[in-house]
Design a protein around this motif. Sequence first.
Motif, PDB file in Angstrom:
ATOM      1  N   ALA A  75       0.824  -1.207   0.000  1.00  0.00           N
ATOM      2  CA  ALA A  75       0.000   0.000   0.000  1.00  0.00           C
ATOM      3  C   ALA A  75       0.860   1.259   0.000  1.00  0.00           C
ATOM      4  O   ALA A  75       0.602   2.203  -0.763  1.00  0.00           O
ATOM      5  CB  ALA A  75      -0.934  -0.011   1.208  1.00  0.00           C
ATOM      6  N   ASP A  76       1.879   1.280   0.832  1.00  0.00           N
ATOM      7  CA  ASP A  76       2.747   2.459   0.912  1.00  0.00           C
ATOM      8  C   ASP A  76       3.484   2.702  -0.403  1.00  0.00           C
ATOM      9  O   ASP A  76       3.570   3.837  -0.891  1.00  0.00           O
ATOM     10  CB  ASP A  76       3.760   2.300   2.051  1.00  0.00           C
ATOM     11  CG  ASP A  76       3.111   2.397   3.423  1.00  0.00           C
ATOM     12  OD1 ASP A  76       1.952   2.831   3.504  1.00  0.00           O
ATOM     13  OD2 ASP A  76       3.779   2.016   4.413  1.00  0.00           O
ATOM     14  N   SER A  77       4.041   1.635  -0.985  1.00  0.00           N
ATOM     15  CA  SER A  77       4.829   1.813  -2.204  1.00  0.00           C
ATOM     16  C   SER A  77       3.946   2.111  -3.409  1.00  0.00           C
ATOM     17  O   SER A  77       4.308   2.909  -4.274  1.00  0.00           O
ATOM     18  CB  SER A  77       5.695   0.576  -2.472  1.00  0.00           C
ATOM     19  OG  SER A  77       4.903  -0.596  -2.579  1.00  0.00           O
ATOM     20  N   ALA A  78       2.763   1.489  -3.475  1.00  0.00           N
ATOM     21  CA  ALA A  78       1.853   1.777  -4.586  1.00  0.00           C
ATOM     22  C   ALA A  78       1.370   3.221  -4.514  1.00  0.00           C
ATOM     23  O   ALA A  78       1.290   3.912  -5.540  1.00  0.00           O
ATOM     24  CB  ALA A  78       0.667   0.821  -4.556  1.00  0.00           C
ATOM     25  N   TYR A  79       1.061   3.686  -3.310  1.00  0.00           N
ATOM     26  CA  TYR A  79       0.627   5.081  -3.170  1.00  0.00           C
ATOM     27  C   TYR A  79       1.763   6.043  -3.520  1.00  0.00           C
ATOM     28  O   TYR A  79       1.535   7.094  -4.130  1.00  0.00           O
ATOM     29  CB  TYR A  79       0.139   5.332  -1.749  1.00  0.00           C
ATOM     30  CG  TYR A  79      -0.398   6.737  -1.535  1.00  0.00           C
ATOM     31  CD1 TYR A  79      -1.534   7.169  -2.219  1.00  0.00           C
ATOM     32  CD2 TYR A  79       0.229   7.620  -0.670  1.00  0.00           C
ATOM     33  CE1 TYR A  79      -2.032   8.455  -2.047  1.00  0.00           C
ATOM     34  CE2 TYR A  79      -0.257   8.912  -0.488  1.00  0.00           C
ATOM     35  CZ  TYR A  79      -1.390   9.314  -1.181  1.00  0.00           C
ATOM     36  OH  TYR A  79      -1.877  10.590  -1.017  1.00  0.00           O
ATOM     37  N   ALA A  80       2.991   5.669  -3.154  1.00  0.00           N
ATOM     38  CA  ALA A  80       4.146   6.512  -3.506  1.00  0.00           C
ATOM     39  C   ALA A  80       4.281   6.633  -5.024  1.00  0.00           C
ATOM     40  O   ALA A  80       4.594   7.716  -5.546  1.00  0.00           O
ATOM     41  CB  ALA A  80       5.422   5.937  -2.897  1.00  0.00           C
ATOM     42  N   LEU A  81       4.044   5.548  -5.752  1.00  0.00           N
ATOM     43  CA  LEU A  81       4.104   5.606  -7.217  1.00  0.00           C
ATOM     44  C   LEU A  81       2.974   6.473  -7.768  1.00  0.00           C
ATOM     45  O   LEU A  81       3.169   7.219  -8.741  1.00  0.00           O
ATOM     46  CB  LEU A  81       4.017   4.198  -7.805  1.00  0.00           C
ATOM     47  CG  LEU A  81       5.201   3.277  -7.543  1.00  0.00           C
ATOM     48  CD1 LEU A  81       4.990   1.927  -8.228  1.00  0.00           C
ATOM     49  CD2 LEU A  81       6.499   3.903  -8.035  1.00  0.00           C
ATOM     50  N   MET A  82       1.789   6.374  -7.171  1.00  0.00           N
ATOM     51  CA  MET A  82       0.681   7.223  -7.607  1.00  0.00           C
ATOM     52  C   MET A  82       1.022   8.694  -7.407  1.00  0.00           C
ATOM     53  O   MET A  82       0.727   9.536  -8.274  1.00  0.00           O
ATOM     54  CB  MET A  82      -0.590   6.854  -6.846  1.00  0.00           C
ATOM     55  CG  MET A  82      -1.148   5.478  -7.180  1.00  0.00           C
ATOM     56  SD  MET A  82      -2.594   5.025  -6.170  1.00  0.00           S
ATOM     57  CE  MET A  82      -3.804   6.257  -6.714  1.00  0.00           C
ATOM     58  N   GLN A  83       1.650   9.012  -6.293  1.00  0.00           N
ATOM     59  CA  GLN A  83       2.030  10.385  -6.017  1.00  0.00           C
ATOM     60  C   GLN A  83       3.137  10.863  -6.945  1.00  0.00           C
ATOM     61  O   GLN A  83       3.119  11.981  -7.440  1.00  0.00           O
ATOM     62  CB  GLN A  83       2.487  10.530  -4.556  1.00  0.00           C
ATOM     63  CG  GLN A  83       1.378  10.355  -3.547  1.00  0.00           C
ATOM     64  CD  GLN A  83       0.383  11.502  -3.602  1.00  0.00           C
ATOM     65  OE1 GLN A  83      -0.646  11.406  -4.250  1.00  0.00           O
ATOM     66  NE2 GLN A  83       0.706  12.609  -2.951  1.00  0.00           N
ATOM     67  N   GLU A  84       4.127   9.991  -7.179  1.00  0.00           N
ATOM     68  CA  GLU A  84       5.292  10.402  -7.977  1.00  0.00           C
ATOM     69  C   GLU A  84       4.958  10.558  -9.459  1.00  0.00           C
ATOM     70  O   GLU A  84       5.383  11.519 -10.109  1.00  0.00           O
ATOM     71  CB  GLU A  84       6.423   9.384  -7.815  1.00  0.00           C
ATOM     72  CG  GLU A  84       7.666   9.733  -8.643  1.00  0.00           C
ATOM     73  CD  GLU A  84       8.779   8.720  -8.502  1.00  0.00           C
ATOM     74  OE1 GLU A  84       9.816   8.909  -9.177  1.00  0.00           O
ATOM     75  OE2 GLU A  84       8.622   7.742  -7.736  1.00  0.00           O
ATOM     76  N   TYR A  85       4.205   9.602  -9.995  1.00  0.00           N
ATOM     77  CA  TYR A  85       3.964   9.590 -11.439  1.00  0.00           C
ATOM     78  C   TYR A  85       2.600  10.140 -11.838  1.00  0.00           C
ATOM     79  O   TYR A  85       2.392  10.467 -13.006  1.00  0.00           O
ATOM     80  CB  TYR A  85       4.100   8.165 -11.975  1.00  0.00           C
ATOM     81  CG  TYR A  85       5.515   7.648 -11.962  1.00  0.00           C
ATOM     82  CD1 TYR A  85       6.363   7.878 -13.036  1.00  0.00           C
ATOM     83  CD2 TYR A  85       6.006   6.941 -10.868  1.00  0.00           C
ATOM     84  CE1 TYR A  85       7.667   7.418 -13.021  1.00  0.00           C
ATOM     85  CE2 TYR A  85       7.308   6.472 -10.841  1.00  0.00           C
ATOM     86  CZ  TYR A  85       8.137   6.714 -11.922  1.00  0.00           C
ATOM     87  OH  TYR A  85       9.430   6.260 -11.912  1.00  0.00           O
TER      88      TYR A  85
END
Length: 565
Positions: A371-381
């Motif tokens: 969840a943390d890493s997927a959300y980080a990708l959503m935020q970054e890209y």
Amino acid sequence: MDPTTRVRRWIGSALALAVGTGLTIMGTAGTAQAADVNVAKNSGFESGLANWSCSAGSGAAVSSPVHGGAGALKATPAGLDNARCTQTVAVKPNSTYTLSAWVQGGYAYLGATGTGTTDVSTWTPDSSGWKQLTTSFRTGASTTSVNVYTHGWYGTSPYFVDDVSVFGPDGGGGPDPDPVVPATPAGLAVGSVTSSSVSLNWTAVSGATGYNVYRDGTKVQSASGTSATVTGLAANTSYSFQVTATNTAGESAKSATVTGRTSPTGPNPNPSVPKHALTGYWQNFNNGATVQKLRDVQSQYDIIAVSFADSTATPGQIVFNLDPAVGYASVADFKADIAAKKSAGKSVIISVGGEKGNVTINSDASATAFADSAYALMQEYGFSGVDIDLEHGINSTYLTKALRQLSAKAGSGMVLTMAPQTIDMQSTNTEYFKTALAVKDILTVVNMQYYNSGSMLGCDQRVYSQGSVDFLTALACIQLEGGLDPSQVGLGVPASTRGAGSGYVDPQIVKNALDCLTRGTNCGSFKPSKTYPGLRGAMTWSTNWDATAGNAWSNAVGPHVHNLP
């Protein structure tokens, strides 16, 4: 998605050989004294290969790609030659020097021999962008010259080198000629934005070794390349940006001003998925299908699943690595394409899994890591959500936890899709089906893969073969009668005969199946007991194979999906 559709870059053997040489990576040395100079000559390869000698004719001066200035070194390993390029530099005895260089491409090594003490080296595996290698050495009591070198690795792709520095006391040869102040950067443009950040990119400037970014006239950060992301901004606010180029001679004038506006905050910053939607997987690799940038994806597609995220050594954690084979000049360009697609009303999501992808989510810790890493990708890209395309077994308990944690972070606008194999949706007791039902309130669509499976049971317990209207309708019926809403069911098929090993159907078959399920017309021998006019639509693997076949699939199925009841 399919055994023929995903490739991974080979690194294992080369990495093992590199480790076997005993090379060590060293940290950056302490700050040099003010009197120190760069004793390397033609360090930026602005004068071709002057002062450099490359083995077996392996080196060449090139104008692109460059890190700074107008030139760089391209060295190509071949056979038993590792493309070693060397220069002898004048040094002082009993002195410390910091050796550094910017490298890109294949395996790249940087080192020094003949130091009179301990020879040093450092290296890096293949990289799609410029990366700085740095190490340091101390000369012996009688050492007045040292050989510095770069080289690649046997059988790997060419590597590039620029802006070499051997920084320390002048050994009598004098410093490398000082550069002039670089020109003002051009081409400054805004890429993707979030509620708290704006990404920028610009054109490289000859002779520049770095860049400064200004927000509303104030310097806010520096960059070594031609892109940067300014963070810590207020939501729904306009900012002006400029950029300057720098080197040891000074800083250029500020560029023309561009304006970027952050997105508003709120639970649903993403475009809405239409009632009837076409989903297409976009390949972040080259496997023989037409190579596309996201901007090239056909306009019929409403949901674009970027394939694929990569797992890490941490269970559940995912990252995304943009493949150079796709042809983007920078990650910023890729992010800008996502932003453009979203502005056009499209949902761009990150797909997790694929035929070779293996993301393990089987504990509370791994669920949180996902969840943390997927959300980080959503935020970054700027991804609008995620696609679950795991084909190697899932744990419904912990995958459900992971998706709910992600939804809590991303808000109600998150797009959540799934692409199970047919065997995964034969019964509500399978882990995939249980997951889909457990997250039904946040689930957008399940695009089951109606291919590479052979014959399967339909909801009437009769066996149906791939390639028929009955196969599509009778298997979709299992999901429709098993608890999914019609809006959460889509038909996943290959875009061409080359897109999957088996199961390709003519677009007319797909259109007939859609009509059978939504209108009760054009059915085969199986006819559902009722119609499902809210059916979401169809999916294909992939937009690239669709393009290879002249867009025949999206041109036929797309308008039909969009004209469903």
